[in-house]
Design an enzyme around this catalytic site. Sequence first.
Site, PDB file in Angstrom:
ATOM      1  N   SER A   1     -50.731 -10.272 -51.380  1.00  0.00           N
ATOM      2  CA  SER A   1     -50.191  -9.003 -51.871  1.00  0.00           C
ATOM      3  C   SER A   1     -48.668  -8.982 -51.686  1.00  0.00           C
ATOM      4  CB  SER A   1     -50.877  -7.835 -51.161  1.00  0.00           C
ATOM      5  OG  SER A   1     -50.690  -6.621 -51.872  1.00  0.00           O
TER       6      SER A   1
ATOM      7  N   LYS B   1     -45.256  15.648 -59.158  1.00  0.00           N
ATOM      8  CA  LYS B   1     -44.755  15.641 -57.784  1.00  0.00           C
ATOM      9  C   LYS B   1     -45.825  15.178 -56.812  1.00  0.00           C
ATOM     10  CE  LYS B   1     -41.906  16.348 -54.428  1.00  0.00           C
ATOM     11  NZ  LYS B   1     -40.787  15.418 -54.239  1.00  0.00           N
TER      12      LYS B   1
END
Length: 325
Positions: A163, A215
């Site tokens: 990763s 948001k």
Amino acid sequence: MSELLSEYGLFLAKTLTIVILIALLIRSSISSKSRVQAAEKLEIKHLNKYYERMTRTLMMHLMPKKEFVKKLKSEKAHKKKKKYTKRVFVLDFHGDIRATAVASLREEITAVLSVATPEDEILLRLESGGGLVHEYGLAASQLERIRKKQIPLIIAVDKIAASGGYMMACVGDRIIAAPFAIIGSIGALMQVPNFHRLLDKHGIDFEQIKAGELKRTVTLFGINTDQDRELAKKQVEDIHQLFKEFVARYRPDMDLSQTATGQHWHAIQAKKLNLIDDLETSDDYLAEACKTANLYKVTYTVKKTFAERFLARTQAASDRTLGPF
């Protein structure tokens, strides 16, 4: 008269107290500065000498004394003739979920780049299973500084580069790995627990007020809608796409349709998929390199306070549930 003496004595006591307090503050300030200086330091270790000492210690116990002395004289004469111009700077990166080791890595790279030339080489012994996107993005950017200076960068993976760890690894000019090291996991992940039903059961309301549709997508405490989930999925997919584009820039021969699935492989398999270049441990690489170059282990250490260590552990525990990478 006694009253005057009493007041004078009180004045002296107050004055003495103030003087002592000022002296303590000055001492504390000086002590604090010295502690900071002692807590941060750059250490250089000449690995050639380290390997030579180990070899001599073993030879001393295994060889007859006369033969050992003869061998030392021969090596000493040969050493005078050897003068290496190439230097290999060895760095270590042991990554956690927040890539906190980047604080030392950036200082080590800055130090090495101040003296290294394209004739030298930097070997990074990398070990990381990944973590937060922005943290590992910064770590990879630090390695890009080396590439921009056209200094050869070798990444050595003895255990794992997955990763975010692989995001760092792919920046290298060459990647070597131990046969069973874990490589890959080119993907993105978001895991978020939801406590809404638990709060509802105990009669606890959760209010969330936001300005801007994006948001906040999924939430830990409120009700997650299908739209929230779709928006979160889109964000994760965007991160995955950026990750793939980053890997493609440095490993153009890799078939991302096969490797960018989030899957990981052992290095033996990863080599066939062009995730790495060679099967080799960092120990073998350095043992061979010390025959033709001076090897320098560079370490920048920062000693954390108890409060910083406690905060880091608390934050790491939180990130395990929220980390998207």
